[in-house]
Design a protein around this motif. Structure first.
Motif, PDB file in Angstrom:
ATOM      1  N   ALA A 130       0.825  -1.207   0.000  1.00 30.46           N
ATOM      2  CA  ALA A 130       0.000   0.000   0.000  1.00 30.46           C
ATOM      3  C   ALA A 130       0.856   1.254   0.000  1.00 30.46           C
ATOM      4  CB  ALA A 130      -0.925  -0.011   1.216  1.00 30.46           C
ATOM      5  N   PHE A 131       2.040   1.168   0.625  1.00 34.37           N
ATOM      6  CA  PHE A 131       2.893   2.342   0.665  1.00 34.37           C
ATOM      7  C   PHE A 131       3.305   2.740  -0.747  1.00 34.37           C
ATOM      8  CE2 PHE A 131       5.519   5.103   3.290  1.00 34.37           C
ATOM      9  CZ  PHE A 131       6.475   5.535   2.386  1.00 34.37           C
ATOM     10  N   THR A 132       3.769   1.759  -1.493  1.00 33.34           N
ATOM     11  CA  THR A 132       4.210   2.049  -2.855  1.00 33.34           C
ATOM     12  C   THR A 132       3.045   2.600  -3.691  1.00 33.34           C
ATOM     13  OG1 THR A 132       5.471   0.040  -2.549  1.00 33.34           O
ATOM     14  CG2 THR A 132       5.620   1.092  -4.699  1.00 33.34           C
ATOM     15  N   VAL A 136       1.848   9.517  -0.824  1.00 36.95           N
ATOM     16  CA  VAL A 136       1.929  10.701  -1.664  1.00 36.95           C
ATOM     17  C   VAL A 136       3.043  11.596  -1.167  1.00 36.95           C
ATOM     18  CG1 VAL A 136       0.722  12.871  -2.114  1.00 36.95           C
ATOM     19  CG2 VAL A 136      -0.469  10.692  -2.373  1.00 36.95           C
ATOM     20  N   ILE A 137       3.841  12.097  -2.107  1.00 37.85           N
ATOM     21  CA  ILE A 137       4.875  13.050  -1.711  1.00 37.85           C
ATOM     22  C   ILE A 137       4.191  14.361  -1.426  1.00 37.85           C
ATOM     23  CG2 ILE A 137       6.959  14.256  -2.349  1.00 37.85           C
ATOM     24  CD1 ILE A 137       7.619  12.003  -4.234  1.00 37.85           C
ATOM     25  N   LEU A 290      14.838  17.494   0.809  1.00 42.05           N
ATOM     26  CA  LEU A 290      14.027  16.893   1.872  1.00 42.05           C
ATOM     27  C   LEU A 290      12.651  16.571   1.319  1.00 42.05           C
ATOM     28  CD1 LEU A 290      14.811  19.162   4.945  1.00 42.05           C
ATOM     29  CD2 LEU A 290      15.265  16.733   4.735  1.00 42.05           C
ATOM     30  N   LEU A 291      12.222  15.315   1.572  1.00 42.01           N
ATOM     31  CA  LEU A 291      10.889  14.926   1.097  1.00 42.01           C
ATOM     32  C   LEU A 291      10.040  14.541   2.298  1.00 42.01           C
ATOM     33  CD1 LEU A 291      13.093  13.946  -1.145  1.00 42.01           C
ATOM     34  CD2 LEU A 291      11.116  12.781  -2.113  1.00 42.01           C
ATOM     35  N   ASN A 292       8.784  14.965   2.253  1.00 43.94           N
ATOM     36  CA  ASN A 292       7.858  14.567   3.289  1.00 43.94           C
ATOM     37  C   ASN A 292       6.745  13.757   2.629  1.00 43.94           C
ATOM     38  OD1 ASN A 292       7.352  14.858   6.143  1.00 43.94           O
ATOM     39  ND2 ASN A 292       5.415  15.763   5.508  1.00 43.94           N
ATOM     40  N   VAL A 293       6.527  12.547   3.118  1.00 48.85           N
ATOM     41  CA  VAL A 293       5.539  11.655   2.501  1.00 48.85           C
ATOM     42  C   VAL A 293       4.479  11.308   3.538  1.00 48.85           C
ATOM     43  CG1 VAL A 293       5.226   9.316   1.605  1.00 48.85           C
ATOM     44  CG2 VAL A 293       7.176  10.674   0.876  1.00 48.85           C
ATOM     45  N   LYS A 294       3.213  11.408   3.120  1.00 49.08           N
ATOM     46  CA  LYS A 294       2.138  11.052   4.048  1.00 49.08           C
ATOM     47  C   LYS A 294       1.595   9.670   3.702  1.00 49.08           C
ATOM     48  CE  LYS A 294      -0.127  15.059   6.093  1.00 49.08           C
ATOM     49  NZ  LYS A 294       1.105  15.470   6.657  1.00 49.08           N
TER      50      LYS A 294
END
Lengths: 345, 400
Positions: A130-132, A136-137, A290-294
């Motif tokens: 499910a993560f892949t 969402v970035i 820097l990336l933030n992924v939810k």
């Protein structure tokens, strides 16, 4: 009194950004490119009012091109106007002591970061599918991280207890012979440019995980490089950062000396005296994406070395997959081995 | 004038130290690969001791260690013929693999009989210097064993049957002797029986141990003592004899002989001694030291059993565990960096002090388990005691 600096494209008047792929100032509107080191044209804003809120350490600037109020903290050096998106460099924050001596410019752009992120997810067996699919970035920012670089020389004297163990047997007994030794090593080793993250806002573990940077890419600092990226000046002094550099130097020195004691069954250091000499310290900036992924209501942070492309970030564990695989493999191999033994015996 | 005095003084110093060094001619000779196994102070102390032993006891004891010797026995033989000039000479010569003990003089047989004990005494010591010291002290004890206060009877040669109490006729004696000698030929373990009318005030244990040790019997053996004085019997075991005949085995021997002994049929009793010892040594030679009543076991070597399932499960668990850990570790990439290896200046690593110093050496050994798939085990192995000669014996005794 601070000034905002922006760079106007001589061709079409648009605001220039620093492009990592070409290492030049680039106009996003007409695609003109200019050498940052020799580019001279600058227009200066005059600030109409600067409201300095001491207690919150925030400053408010007015964007001259769209009139919007930009609120930043005292550490911000480069940012973008949240209203019109134009990049701005807060020159006031890069004056005097806060001006870095050198900078490694960005070599990889936002698309490279996205590509590396996708690659980072590949081949991780226990990552939830499910993560892949769903993650969402949420945010990608290119940031210049302030660092203190330390030089130093370690002089060390280390004592060890060591043993050599020999086994042999005859028809009646198993023999074990243990010989005891005391070892001594002394010498020195020098280090240069040991980096320590100088911003309390940026996670040290992230910046340490994307090391090393290629120091051949350092350039004389020029504010032009900051255009289009975010940057913070340092808020941890060199003195407060030095402890971390010293710790790393001491650990490496102990490891280096221990590697000269070979040929023993066991080596245990009993006493070590390591003295560090003061060396040069330098304030620099180095690039990081820097990336933030939810995902699943949680934030996952990733970082990429803006120069080398090394990508890091912890991923969630699909416990079901792990247990399923673990138990399945255990059952499979055990059954196979038992069957084999049954057939052969 | 000053120059002459300095030269004179230096000469005196050299002569003095040279004489101090050569005051003892070297009894301890350390050659290749032996640097540091004994420090200089200890070595000179032991040399002094060995000089005194030569002067007081007439025993010249040597210790040689040299890894470059290829044939230790040849070297030791050549050496001992070179130096032999006092009453008794003993040489322990070793390289890094083999040892040899040679002896010349009136007590040479006694020393040869104890040579592996002498070596073990040296080898099991805490340090090289204490090992050498215990080795030569033991040589002295062995050589002086007549002066030692053992009042045990002595015999010449090493006869298998000694009938001091004259319980058997001469034909019975020779029969028993030949049976016991046959056991020695078969197993390499000396089987002895002794009868006596008096223990000369010694305990049965001491008499039996000392009879075996002081009469030059070989390292591995078992001795049955019958004392008519107080109707004591005692079995003393040594070396392989002690390992192969446990306390349980001793009881089996005594039980077998008991009824004959009580009746006074000594010839019959010793015939049973020979046959029971034959059985015990024979079983041990096949790998099964008799040490308790055993359940009759099915031949289980080539059967599939719980052990195999255990192996399968165990290996499966290990492989699965390790693989799972590896895949789990893939997910983590953020860590604190402890080291600064990337920042070492090339060529700046420089060692100016380097010392490896040998402190001491210890050897421990554990007996190898003999193949013994016995079920319920009511034996307890062999219980050892040290006799007056310093050698370990097993065995025990009782009344008849």
């Amino acid at each position: 009194m601070s000034d905002l600096k922006y760079f106007e494209c001589p061709n079409c008047g648009g605001r220039l950004e620093f492009d990592s792929a070409s290492q030049k100032l680039k106009c996003p509107y007409c695609e003109g490119t200019y050498d940052p080191d020799t580019f001279g044209e600058e227009k200066e804003y005059t600030i109409e009012n600067t409201k300095w809120d001491e207690s919150d350490e925030l400053s408010v600037y007015t964007c001259k091109s769209c009139g919007g109020a930009i609120i930043t903290d005292a550490n911000t050096v480069a940012t973008s106007c949240p209203y019109c998106g134009d990049p701005v460099v807060l020159q006031g924050n890069v004056r005097g002591d806060y001006k870095p001596s050198r900078i490694i410019p960005f070599a990889l752009d936002k698309n490279a970061a996205k590509k590396e992120y996708k690659r980072h997810l590949k081949g991780k067996f226990f990552l939830p599918r499910a993560f892949t699919d769903e993650a969402v970035i949420d945010e990608i920012k290119g940031v210049y991280v302030p660092f203190w670089l330390f030089d130093g020389t370690a002089n060390a004297q280390i004592w060890y207890d060591a043993t050599k163990v020999r086994h042999w047997s005859d028809a009646d007994y198993n023999y074990t012979e243990t010989s005891y030794f005391k070892l001594f090593r002394s010498g020195r080793v020098s280090y240069e440019e040991v980096p320590v993250d100088a911003s309390s806002l940026i996670d040290d573990r992230m910046t340490e995980s994307i090391e090393p940077f290629d120091d051949r890419e350092f350039r004389e600092f020029n504010a032009n490089y900051l255009a289009g990226y975010l940057a913070d000046k340092y808020d941890i002094s060199a003195r407060d950062c030095k402890g971390k550099a010293d710790e790393r130097i001491i650990n490496s020195t102990e490891a280096l000396f221990a590697s000269t004691t070979s040929g023993y069954s066991s080596v245990v250091p009993t006493h070590s005296r390591i003295m560090l000499s003061e060396g040069r310290q330098e304030y620099v900036m180095m690039p990081m994406w820097l990336l933030n992924v939810k995902y699943d209501n949680k934030d996952y942070k990733f970082a990429m070395n803006g120069q080398t492309g090394k990508f890091v970030g912890d991923l969630p564990l699909d416990k079901g997959k792990m247990w399923g695989f673990g138990i399945g493999l255990f059952a499979g191999i055990s059954a196979l081995l038992i069957l084999l033994q049954y057939i052969l015996i | 004038m000053k120059k002459i005095l300095t030269v004179l003084f230096t000469c005196l110093l050299v002569i003095f130290s040279a004489s101090a060094i050569s005051a003892g001619s070297d009894h301890i000779i350390i050659g290749k690969d032996g640097e540091g196994i004994i420090d200089a102070y200890e070595e000179s102390r032991l040399e002094d001791d060995l000089d005194h032993i030569r002067d007081d006891y007439g025993i010249d004891i040597y210790f040689i260690f040299d890894a470059s010797i290829s044939d230790v026995q040849q070297y030791a033989i050549n050496f001992i013929y070179d130096v032999h000039n006092s009453e008794n000479t003993v040489v322990l010569c070793m390289n890094d693999e083999y040892y040899d003990i040679e002896a010349l003089g009136p007590q040479q047989d006694l020393i040869y009989a104890n040579s592996s004990d002498l070596f073990n005494t040296f080898y099991n010591a805490v340090s090289t210097s204490s090992g050498i010291e215990e080795y030569y002290k033991k040589v002295v004890r062995i050589v002086n064993s007549e002066a030692y206060t053992s009042s045990v009877d002595t015999v010449s040669g090493t006869p298998a049957f000694v009938d001091l109490a004259d319980l058997l006729s001469s034909s019975e004696e020779s029969d028993i002797t030949s049976r016991l000698n046959e056991l020695y030929n078969k197993y390499g373990i000396k089987v002895v029986a002794v009868t006596t009318n008096t223990l000369h005030g010694m305990t049965p244990q001491d008499y039996a141990d000392d009879f075996y040790d002081y009469n030059g019997y070989p390292n591995d053996g078992v001795l049955f003592l019958l004392s008519m004085e107080d109707r004591d019997w005692y079995v003393s075991t040594r070396g392989k004899g002690a390992r192969n005949i446990t306390e349980f085995g001793v009881d089996l021997i005594a039980d077998e002989m008991m009824s004959s002994l009580k009746k006074g049929d000594y010839y019959g009793a010793f015939k049973k001694y020979a046959s029971k010892t034959d059985y015990l040594l024979g079983s041990a030679a096949k790998g099964k030291v008799v040490d308790g009543y055993t359940e009759p076991q099915k031949e289980s070597e080539s059967e599939f059993g719980a052990g195999n399932i255990g192996i399968g499960v165990g290996i499966g668990a290990i492989i699965s565990f390790i693989t799972t850990l590896i895949f789990k570790g893939q997910l983590k990439s953020v860590h604190k960096e402890r080291y600064a290896r990337n920042y070492v200046v090339d060529g700046s690593f420089y060692l100016n002090g380097y010392a490896d110093q040998f402190i001491n050496r210890s050897v421990s050994r554990s007996p190898r388990p003999k193949n013994d798939d016995s079920g319920s085990h009511s034996g307890g192995g062999t219980s050892y005691h040290t006799s007056s000669s310093g050698i370990s014996h097993g065995g025990h005794g009782g009344k008849f």
